[in-house]
Design a protein around this motif. Structure first.
Motif, short mmCIF file in Angstrom:
data_model
loop_
_atom_site.label_atom_id
_atom_site.label_comp_id
_atom_site.label_asym_id
_atom_site.label_seq_id
_atom_site.Cartn_x
_atom_site.Cartn_y
_atom_site.Cartn_z
N ALA A 1 0.84 -1.11 -0.17
CA ALA A 1 -0.04 -0.06 0.11
C ALA A 1 0.83 1.08 0.17
CB ALA A 1 -0.96 0.24 1.25
N PHE A 2 2.28 1.00 0.34
CA PHE A 2 2.97 2.30 0.59
C PHE A 2 3.63 2.45 -0.90
CE2 PHE A 2 3.77 1.04 5.28
CZ PHE A 2 2.52 1.47 5.45
N ALA A 3 2.95 2.69 -1.92
CA ALA A 3 3.25 3.05 -3.17
C ALA A 3 2.38 4.27 -3.92
CB ALA A 3 3.21 1.82 -4.03
N GLY A 4 3.18 4.77 -5.03
CA GLY A 4 2.34 5.90 -5.54
C GLY A 4 2.21 6.95 -4.60
N GLU A 5 0.89 7.51 -4.71
CA GLU A 5 0.81 8.59 -3.89
C GLU A 5 0.95 8.33 -2.37
OE1 GLU A 5 -3.42 9.93 -3.57
OE2 GLU A 5 -4.02 8.02 -4.49
N HIS A 6 1.02 7.13 -2.01
CA HIS A 6 1.14 6.75 -0.53
C HIS A 6 2.59 6.28 -0.29
CE1 HIS A 6 -3.28 7.26 -0.28
NE2 HIS A 6 -3.33 6.26 -1.04
N ALA A 7 3.62 6.49 -1.08
CA ALA A 7 5.03 6.18 -0.92
C ALA A 7 5.46 6.78 0.41
CB ALA A 7 5.81 6.56 -1.95
N TRP A 8 5.10 8.06 0.80
CA TRP A 8 5.52 8.80 1.93
C TRP A 8 5.39 7.69 3.21
CZ3 TRP A 8 2.14 9.70 5.97
CH2 TRP A 8 0.83 9.77 5.79
#
Length: 133
Positions: free
Chosen positions: A21-28
């Motif tokens: 889930a920590f990819a794209g817009e949620h990589a932070w």
């Protein structure tokens, strides 16, 4: 009869991203939650709060806030603490059906130079979350 939840596979290739889930817009989120072994400057949460860690973190953060009421400084610090912990947890749960292991006694915390929470470490990648939200 419901089956037991399955543990989320460890990619084994040294990938440090805790959740898909920590990819794209949620990589932070990958900067806010990681495996404890990847968080070299992490301190166990029970030690952080039972020792001088919390007081020292508030002292460091208070230095950056100027002449602010210490209660307000602690309140703002807590806001960073809970958002850095809860947002990645909820995103992993919702987007990847992954239940991260966030038991207090199994986690670590790393701080920014100013004393605010930088990242949390968890002992393993958690398990697949079965069932509803």
């Amino acid at each position: 009869m419901a089956s037991a939840p399955h543990h989320v596979a460890d990619p084994g290739d040294g990938a440090s991203v805790l959740s898909p889930a920590f990819a794209g817009e949620h990589a932070w989120c990958g900067e806010k939650m990681a495996l404890s072994v990847d968080l070299q400057d992490g301190v166990a949460l029970p030690l952080f709060f039972s020792g001088d860690g919390f007081r020292e973190a508030i002292d460091r953060y208070a230095d950056t806030c100027g002449d602010s009421d210490r209660r307000a400084v602690a309140s703002m610090w807590s806001l960073y603490y809970f958002s850095s912990l809860s947002i990645p947890y909820l995103l992993a749960r919702r987007l990847a059906a992954q239940e991260l292991p966030v038991a207090f006694d199994g986690m670590t915390i790393a701080l920014q130079e100013n004393g605010l929470p930088r990242a949390f470490g968890v002992p393993h990648r958690g398990r697949n979350a079965e069932g509803g939200d």
